[in-house]
Design a protein around this motif. Structure first.
Motif, short mmCIF file in Angstrom:
data_model
loop_
_atom_site.label_atom_id
_atom_site.label_comp_id
_atom_site.label_asym_id
_atom_site.label_seq_id
_atom_site.Cartn_x
_atom_site.Cartn_y
_atom_site.Cartn_z
N ALA A 30 -8.77 -22.03 4.44
CA ALA A 30 -8.77 -20.95 3.44
C ALA A 30 -7.35 -20.54 3.07
N VAL A 31 -7.25 -19.96 1.87
CA VAL A 31 -5.98 -19.42 1.39
C VAL A 31 -6.11 -17.90 1.39
N LEU A 32 -5.28 -17.24 2.19
CA LEU A 32 -5.38 -15.79 2.34
C LEU A 32 -4.24 -15.09 1.62
N GLY A 33 -4.56 -14.05 0.89
CA GLY A 33 -3.53 -13.19 0.32
C GLY A 33 -3.36 -12.01 1.26
N LEU A 34 -2.16 -11.79 1.75
CA LEU A 34 -1.97 -10.77 2.79
C LEU A 34 -1.14 -9.59 2.29
N ALA A 35 -1.29 -8.48 2.99
CA ALA A 35 -0.64 -7.23 2.59
C ALA A 35 0.11 -6.64 3.79
N THR A 36 1.03 -5.75 3.50
CA THR A 36 1.80 -5.08 4.56
C THR A 36 1.55 -3.57 4.46
N GLY A 37 2.38 -2.80 5.13
CA GLY A 37 2.19 -1.36 5.17
C GLY A 37 1.46 -0.99 6.45
N SER A 38 1.32 0.31 6.69
CA SER A 38 0.70 0.74 7.95
C SER A 38 -0.81 0.45 7.95
N THR A 39 -1.43 0.41 6.77
CA THR A 39 -2.89 0.29 6.69
C THR A 39 -3.46 -0.97 7.34
N PRO A 40 -2.93 -2.17 7.06
CA PRO A 40 -3.56 -3.37 7.63
C PRO A 40 -3.10 -3.74 9.05
N ASN A 132 0.07 6.66 -5.18
CA ASN A 132 0.02 6.73 -6.65
C ASN A 132 -0.90 5.65 -7.24
N GLY A 133 -1.64 4.96 -6.40
CA GLY A 133 -2.60 3.97 -6.89
C GLY A 133 -2.05 2.57 -7.02
N HIS A 134 -0.79 2.34 -6.55
CA HIS A 134 -0.26 0.98 -6.71
C HIS A 134 -0.94 0.00 -5.77
N ILE A 135 -1.03 -1.25 -6.21
CA ILE A 135 -1.47 -2.34 -5.34
C ILE A 135 -0.35 -3.37 -5.33
N GLY A 136 -0.11 -3.99 -4.15
CA GLY A 136 1.15 -4.73 -4.01
C GLY A 136 2.23 -3.69 -4.27
N PHE A 137 3.19 -4.04 -5.11
CA PHE A 137 4.15 -3.03 -5.56
C PHE A 137 4.04 -2.87 -7.07
N ASN A 138 2.83 -3.02 -7.59
CA ASN A 138 2.60 -2.81 -9.02
C ASN A 138 2.47 -1.31 -9.25
N GLU A 139 3.60 -0.73 -9.63
CA GLU A 139 3.65 0.72 -9.79
C GLU A 139 2.87 1.13 -11.04
N THR A 157 7.09 6.23 -4.34
CA THR A 157 6.92 5.14 -3.38
C THR A 157 8.12 5.07 -2.44
N ARG A 158 9.33 5.31 -2.96
CA ARG A 158 10.49 5.27 -2.06
C ARG A 158 10.40 6.40 -1.05
N LYS A 159 9.88 7.56 -1.48
CA LYS A 159 9.68 8.68 -0.55
C LYS A 159 8.62 8.29 0.49
N PRO A 172 15.10 0.13 -0.53
CA PRO A 172 15.57 -0.59 -1.72
C PRO A 172 14.88 -0.06 -2.99
N HIS A 173 15.57 -0.21 -4.11
CA HIS A 173 14.97 0.20 -5.39
C HIS A 173 14.11 -0.92 -5.97
N HIS A 174 14.49 -2.17 -5.66
CA HIS A 174 13.81 -3.29 -6.30
C HIS A 174 12.96 -4.08 -5.30
N VAL A 175 11.91 -4.67 -5.85
CA VAL A 175 10.97 -5.46 -5.03
C VAL A 175 10.50 -6.64 -5.87
N ILE A 176 9.92 -7.63 -5.18
CA ILE A 176 9.18 -8.69 -5.89
C ILE A 176 7.72 -8.50 -5.51
N THR A 177 6.86 -8.53 -6.50
CA THR A 177 5.43 -8.37 -6.20
C THR A 177 4.57 -9.32 -7.03
N MET A 178 3.50 -9.80 -6.43
CA MET A 178 2.48 -10.48 -7.23
C MET A 178 2.05 -9.49 -8.31
#
Ligand code: GLP
Length: 256
Positions: A30-40, A132-139, A157-159, A172-178
């Motif tokens: 399988a191909v898994l799309g994974l996430a970070t942050g405290s939630t997972p 604020n409802g973002h998924i990945g870092f799609n603000e 998000t930075r806060k 950081p101010h900048h990110v790469i996101t799907m």
């Protein structure tokens, strides 16, 4: 959307872990799309405990900070190795995380998209949600058709993420996101959210209009989305009693 409301984050995580574990057992490549942050975090602990075979699994992470090295303790590379990869038999060559140090960011984003396609697309995309409802870092106001690209984080998000970096200035101010378009192409999405601070974002994503002001609301257009959330994150949903009834009365063959 399937909304699974559980009394605690732990109970919601256990269901998500069963769902992902089942997929890995049924589809060993399988191909898994994974996430970070405290939630997972706890979900990864559960998956490690399931003693699954990861030797043929491929992973694509949602996002990474720009300008910090993979070895930086707060990079999403470090997070993933610490919480999951070093505990399982995954092949390093099958791990994909956006490169925050790429010289040519647009080219590296294009390559990332091509790699996802070459792997056959993502079977299941794990997601958290920003306050604020973002998924990945799609603000907020991200294009709902967006692809993997550079984004600028909002002050909110930075806060929110300052707790990981020690101070807001260090985030950081900048990110790469799907992109949201990239995420919507996954064959299944699994979103986890816990705590009162996610309640508004969840209500807007599930019951609000589809809007770039709630990037997660784009998931309403996806045919196969499961939310595993706790009572607090569900507390602003208008139809929560309905969602509970649906889950408690699922036909046996639908249960995980
Ligand atoms: C982070 C990540 C998201 C994550 C969200 C919530 O900034 N880029 O993928 O879902 O914000 O984070 P947490 O789970 O720590 O609340």
């Amino acid at each position: 959307m399937e909304i699974i409301i559980q009394p605690t984050a732990e109970a919601a995580t256990a269901i998500a872990a069963r769902l992902m574990g089942k997929l890995i057992r049924e589809k060993p490549a399988a191909v898994l799309g994974l996430a970070t942050g405290s939630t997972p975090e706890s979900l990864y602990g559960h998956l490690v405990g399931q003693k699954l075979d990861w030797s043929r699994i491929t992973t694509f992470n949602l996002d990474e900070y720009v300008g910090i090295s993979p070895q930086h303790p707060q990079s999403y590379h470090s997070f993933m190795w610490e919480k999951l990869f070093r505990h399982v038999n995954i092949a390093i060559k099958n791990v994909n995380i956006p490169d925050g140090l790429a010289n040519n960011i647009p080219a590296s984003c294009e390559t990332y998209e091509k790699k996802i396609a070459a792997a056959g697309g993502i079977d299941i995309q794990l997601l958290g949600i920003g306050t604020n409802g973002h998924i990945g870092f799609n603000e907020q106001t991200s294009s709902l058709a967006s692809r993997t690209r550079i984004k600028t984080l909002t002050p909110q998000t930075r806060k929110d993420n300052a707790r990981f970096f020690g101070s807001e200035e260090a985030v950081p101010h900048h990110v790469i996101t799907m992109g949201i378009g990239t995420i919507l192409e996954a064959r299944q999405c699994l979103l986890l959210a816990f705590g009162k601070k996610k309640a508004r974002a969840i209500a807007e994503a599930v019951e609000g209009p589809i809007s770039s002001m709630s990037p997660a609301s784009a998931l309403q257009q996806h045919p196969r989305v499961t939310l595993c959330i706790d009572e607090e994150a569900a507390s602003e949903l208008k139809l929560s009693e309905y969602y509970r009834w649906v889950y408690d009365n699922k036909p046996g063959w639908q249960k995980v």
